[in-house]
Design a protein around this motif. Structure first.
Motif, PDB file in Angstrom:
ATOM      1  N   ILE A  55       6.531  -6.680   9.954  1.00  0.00           N
ATOM      2  CA  ILE A  55       6.060  -5.339  10.289  1.00  0.00           C
ATOM      3  C   ILE A  55       6.389  -4.333   9.190  1.00  0.00           C
ATOM      4  N   GLU A  56       7.606  -4.389   8.657  1.00  0.00           N
ATOM      5  CA  GLU A  56       8.008  -3.405   7.656  1.00  0.00           C
ATOM      6  C   GLU A  56       7.163  -3.512   6.397  1.00  0.00           C
ATOM      7  N   LEU A  57       6.907  -4.735   5.946  1.00  0.00           N
ATOM      8  CA  LEU A  57       6.056  -4.898   4.774  1.00  0.00           C
ATOM      9  C   LEU A  57       4.631  -4.419   5.050  1.00  0.00           C
ATOM     10  N   ALA A  58       4.162  -4.690   6.260  1.00  0.00           N
ATOM     11  CA  ALA A  58       2.821  -4.220   6.625  1.00  0.00           C
ATOM     12  C   ALA A  58       2.755  -2.700   6.605  1.00  0.00           C
ATOM     13  N   LEU A  59       3.776  -2.037   7.113  1.00  0.00           N
ATOM     14  CA  LEU A  59       3.797  -0.576   7.122  1.00  0.00           C
ATOM     15  C   LEU A  59       3.814  -0.017   5.698  1.00  0.00           C
ATOM     16  N   ASP A  60       4.612  -0.632   4.839  1.00  0.00           N
ATOM     17  CA  ASP A  60       4.660  -0.181   3.443  1.00  0.00           C
ATOM     18  C   ASP A  60       3.290  -0.316   2.780  1.00  0.00           C
ATOM     19  N   GLU A  61       2.594  -1.424   3.071  1.00  0.00           N
ATOM     20  CA  GLU A  61       1.280  -1.645   2.469  1.00  0.00           C
ATOM     21  C   GLU A  61       0.265  -0.632   2.992  1.00  0.00           C
ATOM     22  N   ILE A  62       0.337  -0.313   4.272  1.00  0.00           N
ATOM     23  CA  ILE A  62      -0.572   0.695   4.844  1.00  0.00           C
ATOM     24  C   ILE A  62      -0.315   2.049   4.207  1.00  0.00           C
TER      25      ILE A  62
ATOM     26  N   GLY B  75      -1.031 -19.055  21.231  1.00  0.00           N
ATOM     27  CA  GLY B  75       0.078 -19.985  21.154  1.00  0.00           C
ATOM     28  C   GLY B  75       0.695 -20.118  19.784  1.00  0.00           C
ATOM     29  N   ASP B  76       0.417 -19.174  18.877  1.00  0.00           N
ATOM     30  CA  ASP B  76       1.006 -19.248  17.540  1.00  0.00           C
ATOM     31  C   ASP B  76       2.523 -19.208  17.658  1.00  0.00           C
ATOM     32  N   PRO B  77       3.235 -20.209  17.126  1.00  0.00           N
ATOM     33  CA  PRO B  77       4.681 -20.266  17.299  1.00  0.00           C
ATOM     34  C   PRO B  77       5.441 -19.289  16.414  1.00  0.00           C
ATOM     35  N   GLN B  78       4.769 -18.720  15.408  1.00  0.00           N
ATOM     36  CA  GLN B  78       5.459 -17.856  14.453  1.00  0.00           C
ATOM     37  C   GLN B  78       5.169 -16.372  14.647  1.00  0.00           C
ATOM     38  N   VAL B  79       3.997 -16.052  15.187  1.00  0.00           N
ATOM     39  CA  VAL B  79       3.562 -14.658  15.255  1.00  0.00           C
ATOM     40  C   VAL B  79       3.261 -14.284  16.696  1.00  0.00           C
ATOM     41  N   ALA B  80       3.813 -13.171  17.141  1.00  0.00           N
ATOM     42  CA  ALA B  80       3.617 -12.716  18.519  1.00  0.00           C
ATOM     43  C   ALA B  80       2.189 -12.215  18.718  1.00  0.00           C
ATOM     44  N   PRO B  81       1.642 -12.346  19.924  1.00  0.00           N
ATOM     45  CA  PRO B  81       0.303 -11.809  20.204  1.00  0.00           C
ATOM     46  C   PRO B  81       0.290 -10.299  20.041  1.00  0.00           C
ATOM     47  N   LEU B  82      -0.903  -9.743  19.845  1.00  0.00           N
ATOM     48  CA  LEU B  82      -1.010  -8.339  19.477  1.00  0.00           C
ATOM     49  C   LEU B  82      -0.736  -7.374  20.626  1.00  0.00           C
ATOM     50  N   PHE B  83      -0.501  -7.855  21.833  1.00  0.00           N
ATOM     51  CA  PHE B  83      -0.072  -6.948  22.894  1.00  0.00           C
ATOM     52  C   PHE B  83       1.444  -6.721  22.862  1.00  0.00           C
ATOM     53  N   HIS B  84       2.157  -7.381  21.938  1.00  0.00           N
ATOM     54  CA  HIS B  84       3.610  -7.286  21.851  1.00  0.00           C
ATOM     55  C   HIS B  84       4.025  -5.897  21.352  1.00  0.00           C
ATOM     56  N   THR B  85       5.168  -5.418  21.868  1.00  0.00           N
ATOM     57  CA  THR B  85       5.644  -4.084  21.489  1.00  0.00           C
ATOM     58  C   THR B  85       6.100  -4.007  20.034  1.00  0.00           C
ATOM     59  N   ARG B  86       6.295  -5.156  19.360  1.00  0.00           N
ATOM     60  CA  ARG B  86       6.736  -5.122  17.968  1.00  0.00           C
ATOM     61  C   ARG B  86       5.693  -4.468  17.060  1.00  0.00           C
ATOM     62  N   TYR B  87       4.428  -4.414  17.514  1.00  0.00           N
ATOM     63  CA  TYR B  87       3.374  -3.833  16.696  1.00  0.00           C
ATOM     64  C   TYR B  87       3.217  -2.330  16.893  1.00  0.00           C
ATOM     65  N   GLU B  88       4.036  -1.752  17.755  1.00  0.00           N
ATOM     66  CA  GLU B  88       3.930  -0.315  18.029  1.00  0.00           C
ATOM     67  C   GLU B  88       3.956   0.534  16.753  1.00  0.00           C
TER      68      GLU B  88
END
Length: 417
Positions: free
Chosen positions: A136-143, A163-176
């Protein structure tokens, strides 16, 4: 003006493989050389003579002019550094940290290449800031970096495979933080078709056929995910654009959500569906369809059968795309395609769908594009002229057309019996 300003919200571009090298950190140059020497593209349109349409500025502008397209939104098409050689190259997210770090460098190289490519036609091109959801942090810096460049019109976030084992689905609060930043910077969030199960076996006779037919299906989940997660409730100005996924699925998905969500709220005291609600559902103040009609915009190859979606969402929320330079796209016959889809729509609706909506969402200057459109764009009278009874019913994408279509492959409809 008696010509329409046509902006294709679905075109694809990218650098030739070795042209990405200058955009990579110097520490990766030797590793890039080793990777590039052994890389074999799985896509014919990146090998044959037509591949240059992805990066040849002069050729691309000439073909846009011939096709009546004044401007374009760029989605990636070629192979960024360190990506895998598989048919699901476009939908497979990094699985390890080492894989992520290299591919992230490749994505950043593509973003920086876009800056230079758009600068060759600054009024006629807008890029998208491509990110990965892994960090997320790298994505924010790039944006934040991309928002400082004049050429970007939005943020491209990939669909997360089920079912991706590495990345949470986009309804996850980590993408806030991503939704908050895009809303704050007034950047449109774009998602192209492309997702599949990371655990799907690829050694079966039907594997690739299932993969290609599901690419849009799994991406279409994102609209419901964002609605149910309350993203549009918290960010009423956030714009979300599902791209090259068709349009007919939207109404059906929203009908289902409109029926279920009210009964899922705690205040409904529904013994069956109440257990499936949650805090984000309880906080929703609009129906799912109302969020979509406010926050969602569709970018697609349009056909006459998309008229129901235009009527449902409104002409303010639908945009046209040619899918250039893909062989299943409308180019080099976009003017015919526009007539096919929009001949019976009003002039005001056509102006919105063909250009005005895209200008608003992706930061194009319509005044700057008007002289271009006056020379190359389809006329109002031309678009209003129906093609007649073609006998064809399949929408665009991978079906037959009422006209010759494609660049690398000439696809003709079968003769009618």
């Amino acid at each position: 003006m008696d010509h329409y300003v046509v902006i294709s919200t679905d075109t694809h571009a990218g650098a030739d493989l070795y042209d990405y090298k200058p955009y990579l950190p110097a520490r990766l140059h030797d590793e890039f050389d080793s990777w590039a020497r052994t890389y074999s593209s799985p896509f014919d349109d990146l090998i044959v003579a037509t591949a240059s349409r992805n990066w040849d500025h002069g050729l691309r502008i000439a073909e846009m002019d011939a096709d009546g397209v004044a401007a374009e939104v760029l989605l990636p098409n070629t192979v960024p550094p360190f990506f895998p050689t598989t048919p699901n190259i476009t939908i497979s997210l990094p699985r390890t940290r080492d894989d992520f770090e290299k591919r992230w460098a490749g994505v950043q190289a593509h973003n920086r290449w876009q800056v230079d490519f758009c600068a060759l036609a600054p009024a006629r091109r807008r890029g998208l800031i491509q990110i990965f959801p892994n960090d997320i942090e790298l994505a924010l810096d790039e944006i934040r970096w991309g928002a400082q460049q004049a050429c970007f019109g939005g943020v491209l976030i990939p669909a997360v495979s089920p079912g991706d084992p590495q990345v949470a689905p986009l309804f996850h609060t980590r993408y806030e933080p991503i939704w908050a930043l895009c809303a704050d910077l007034d950047l449109t969030v774009v998602q192209h078709a492309g997702a599949g199960s990371p655990e799907m076996p690829m050694d079966q006779p039907a594997s690739n056929a299932v993969l290609i037919t599901e690419m849009a299906l799994w991406a279409q989940r994102t609209l419901g995910h964002l609605i149910l997660a309350g993203v549009f409730e918290r960010y009423p100005t956030l714009r979300f654009v599902p791209t090259e996924q068709g349009t007919l699925w939207v109404h059906q998905q929203l009908m289902m959500l409109d029926a279920l969500v009210p009964s899922m709220k705690a205040e409904a005291h529904n013994r069956t569906y109440g257990m499936f609600g949650g805090s984000s559902v309880d906080e929703m103040t609009l129906l799912p369809s109302e969020y979509a009609k406010r926050n969602c915009y569709l970018a697609s190859e349009l056909t006459p059968y998309d008229a129901a979606t235009i009527d449902f969402l409104g002409a303010d929320h639908v945009m046209w795309g040619s899918d250039y330079p893909h062989e299943e796209g409308f180019a080099p016959h976009s003017k015919l395609a526009i007539r096919w889809a929009l001949h019976d729509r009003s002039v005001d609706e056509c102006r919105k769908i063909l250009g005005a909506n895209a200008a608003r969402l992706y930061r194009f200057d319509l005044d700057a594009l008007a002289p271009v459109a006056a020379n190359i764009g389809p006329t109002v009278a031309e678009v209003a002229t129906p093609l007649g009874d073609t006998g064809y019913v399949a929408p665009g994408g991978f079906g037959y057309r009422p006209f010759e279509g494609g660049l690398a492959l000439k696809r003709l409809a079968p003769e009618r019996g």
